[in-house]
Design a protein around this motif. Structure first.
Motif, mmCIF file in Angstrom:
data_model
loop_
_atom_site.group_PDB
_atom_site.id
_atom_site.type_symbol
_atom_site.label_atom_id
_atom_site.label_comp_id
_atom_site.label_asym_id
_atom_site.label_seq_id
_atom_site.Cartn_x
_atom_site.Cartn_y
_atom_site.Cartn_z
ATOM 1 N N ASN A 313 -15.897 21.920 57.885
ATOM 2 C CA ASN A 313 -16.652 22.972 58.147
ATOM 3 C C ASN A 313 -18.083 22.679 58.130
ATOM 4 O O ASN A 313 -17.754 22.974 56.159
ATOM 5 C CB ASN A 313 -16.185 23.840 58.530
ATOM 6 C CG ASN A 313 -16.881 25.064 59.180
ATOM 7 O OD1 ASN A 313 -17.567 25.002 60.604
ATOM 8 N ND2 ASN A 313 -17.354 26.301 58.445
ATOM 9 N N HIS A 314 -19.269 22.990 58.308
ATOM 10 C CA HIS A 314 -20.860 22.845 57.396
ATOM 11 C C HIS A 314 -20.336 23.933 57.612
ATOM 12 O O HIS A 314 -20.881 25.357 58.673
ATOM 13 C CB HIS A 314 -21.838 22.160 58.043
ATOM 14 C CG HIS A 314 -22.228 21.640 57.102
ATOM 15 N ND1 HIS A 314 -23.580 22.663 57.130
ATOM 16 C CD2 HIS A 314 -23.161 20.952 56.665
ATOM 17 C CE1 HIS A 314 -24.353 22.748 56.120
ATOM 18 N NE2 HIS A 314 -24.503 20.918 55.505
ATOM 19 N N GLY A 315 -21.027 25.281 56.408
ATOM 20 C CA GLY A 315 -21.234 26.727 56.420
ATOM 21 C C GLY A 315 -22.750 27.128 56.242
ATOM 22 O O GLY A 315 -22.978 27.886 57.559
ATOM 23 N N ARG A 319 -20.428 24.523 61.918
ATOM 24 C CA ARG A 319 -19.706 23.828 62.891
ATOM 25 C C ARG A 319 -19.623 22.853 61.972
ATOM 26 O O ARG A 319 -19.803 23.050 61.105
ATOM 27 C CB ARG A 319 -20.555 23.821 64.150
ATOM 28 C CG ARG A 319 -21.319 22.306 63.903
ATOM 29 C CD ARG A 319 -22.378 22.094 65.158
ATOM 30 N NE ARG A 319 -23.317 20.945 65.029
ATOM 31 C CZ ARG A 319 -24.733 21.055 64.538
ATOM 32 N NH1 ARG A 319 -25.041 22.461 64.219
ATOM 33 N NH2 ARG A 319 -25.785 20.513 64.359
ATOM 34 N N PRO A 320 -18.293 22.094 62.743
ATOM 35 C CA PRO A 320 -17.534 21.250 62.037
ATOM 36 C C PRO A 320 -18.427 19.623 62.149
ATOM 37 O O PRO A 320 -19.642 20.079 63.444
ATOM 38 C CB PRO A 320 -16.272 20.123 62.502
ATOM 39 C CG PRO A 320 -15.971 21.917 63.419
ATOM 40 C CD PRO A 320 -17.443 22.749 63.368
ATOM 41 N N GLU A 351 -14.556 24.110 52.479
ATOM 42 C CA GLU A 351 -13.980 25.090 52.101
ATOM 43 C C GLU A 351 -12.670 24.598 52.198
ATOM 44 O O GLU A 351 -11.870 24.020 51.605
ATOM 45 C CB GLU A 351 -14.018 25.761 53.560
ATOM 46 C CG GLU A 351 -15.865 26.000 54.347
ATOM 47 C CD GLU A 351 -16.156 27.028 55.683
ATOM 48 O OE1 GLU A 351 -14.731 27.185 56.319
ATOM 49 O OE2 GLU A 351 -16.760 27.005 55.926
#
Length: 352
Positions: A313-315, A319-320, A351
């Protein structure tokens, strides 16, 4: 960020792969839109549109193949057998001169440069704490698990110190203090697993198999980040944390690699704890250095390709994103900061 950013190259499945040359007998040439990879056992024809990079540890590649890779913006990286980058050949620098001018100006501006360096170090420290917590969760021994959680808490407390650091010497001091705690935790995470204990970080040369695998994978990551810098139009040799200018050193690529070191360590530790990498995959020199064998290198590269396909997951993007796309995502975000589209550079954070 209130809205997810659109970063090219981070959506969808992975359709291109890296070609690795690990044997001295390997020959790579170009023929009619494809790379022909010849070994003692077979010839393989790989369409260039299915290739994102060529990584050479041994063997030979023809000038025609290099020229076609450059024309098609396929990165060619030449590494030592231990994973250290010798040189990287890419295509013409992408982007535009205004982006590169902004990059050089920010690197020369001490306030902007130290601000970016702080963010990179803070992400490295926080990611180290996250990985320690993951090792604590996975460890079967409750005592070791508790000790790893304590180390994670100790590392996390050092993030606040990064925010107040006003020069790189202070940042390096925090990095060194964090590394001591973190690598002690890594040793605890590997204790008792397959005779692959970790005796502390050693690089030149690596003094145990775990160090050899880590150094090898760090070289792969740096090759990826250097290629991403080229693709976006940033200068790989002008960094913010690694700021001293040295001929041939990909300083910005090394900066971006810092954000992915803990994730790379997690990959190495997981490969060891699962028994996928064993002492038989390494050889020890008379001087006490450890290096991957040819079979060990092939095995680790196969695992590495699987690792590059995991989704994280990219904050910032909301989205992933597959691991292989993270260097492109981060260089794109850095370019947006340098162009003034973002108020600061948002580093990659793992995360829990």
């Amino acid at each position: 960020m209130t809205e997810p950013l659109d970063v090219a190259g981070t959506d969808g499945g992975r359709t291109r792969n890296t070609v690795y040359s690990t044997e001295y007998q390997t020959r790579i040439k170009y023929k009619k839109g494809s790379l022909v990879v010849s070994t003692l056992e077979q010839d393989r024809r790989i369409p260039l549109e299915a290739v994102d990079a060529v990584v050479m540890f041994a063997g030979h590649i023809t000038t025609d193949a290099i020229a076609e890779c450059v024309r098609r913006k396929v990165r060619v990286s030449v590494l030592t057998r231990g994973g250290k980058i010798r040189f990287i050949v890419g295509g013409p620098i992408a982007g535009n001169v205004h982006l590169r001018a902004a990059h050089h100006a920010a690197a020369s501006d001490e306030i902007a440069a130290i601000g970016a360096a702080r963010l990179i170090v803070a992400a490295k420290v926080r990611n180290s704490a996250t990985v320690l917590r993951r090792w604590a969760y996975d460890h079967p021994d409750s005592g070791t698990s508790a000790q790893l959680r304590d180390r994670s808490d100790q590392v996390l407390r050092r993030v606040d110190r990064v925010a107040s650091a006003d020069d790189r010497d202070v940042l390096r001091g925090i990095e060194g203090d964090t590394a001591r705690i973190y690598f002690n935790g890594l040793a605890e995470a590997l204790a008792g697993f397959n005779g692959m204990g970790f005796s502390g970080r050693s690089r030149r040369p690596p003094r145990d198999p775990a160090n050899a695998a880590m150094s090898f994978c760090y070289g792969l990551v740096t090759s990826e980040t250097a290629g991403a810098c080229d693709a976006v139009g940033l200068d790989p040799q002008v960094g913010f944390l690694h700021q001293a200018l040295r001929a041939g050193r990909p300083s910005l690529a090394l900066d971006l690699t810092e954000e992915l070191r803990a994730l790379t360590d997690r990959f190495v530790v997981s490969s060891i704890r699962r028994g996928q990498i064993t002492p038989e995959h390494f050889t020890e020199t008379p001087g006490g250095a450890f290096y991957l064998t040819d079979e060990g290198r092939r095995c680790l590269l196969g695992l590495w390709e699987d690792h590059k396909n995991i989704a994280l997951n990219h904050g910032v993007l909301g989205r992933p994103v597959q691991r292989w796309a993270i260097p492109t995502a981060q260089t794109t975000l850095m370019a947006r900061w340098l162009r003034g589209d973002l108020p600061g550079y948002p580093p990659f954070l793992l995360e829990d």
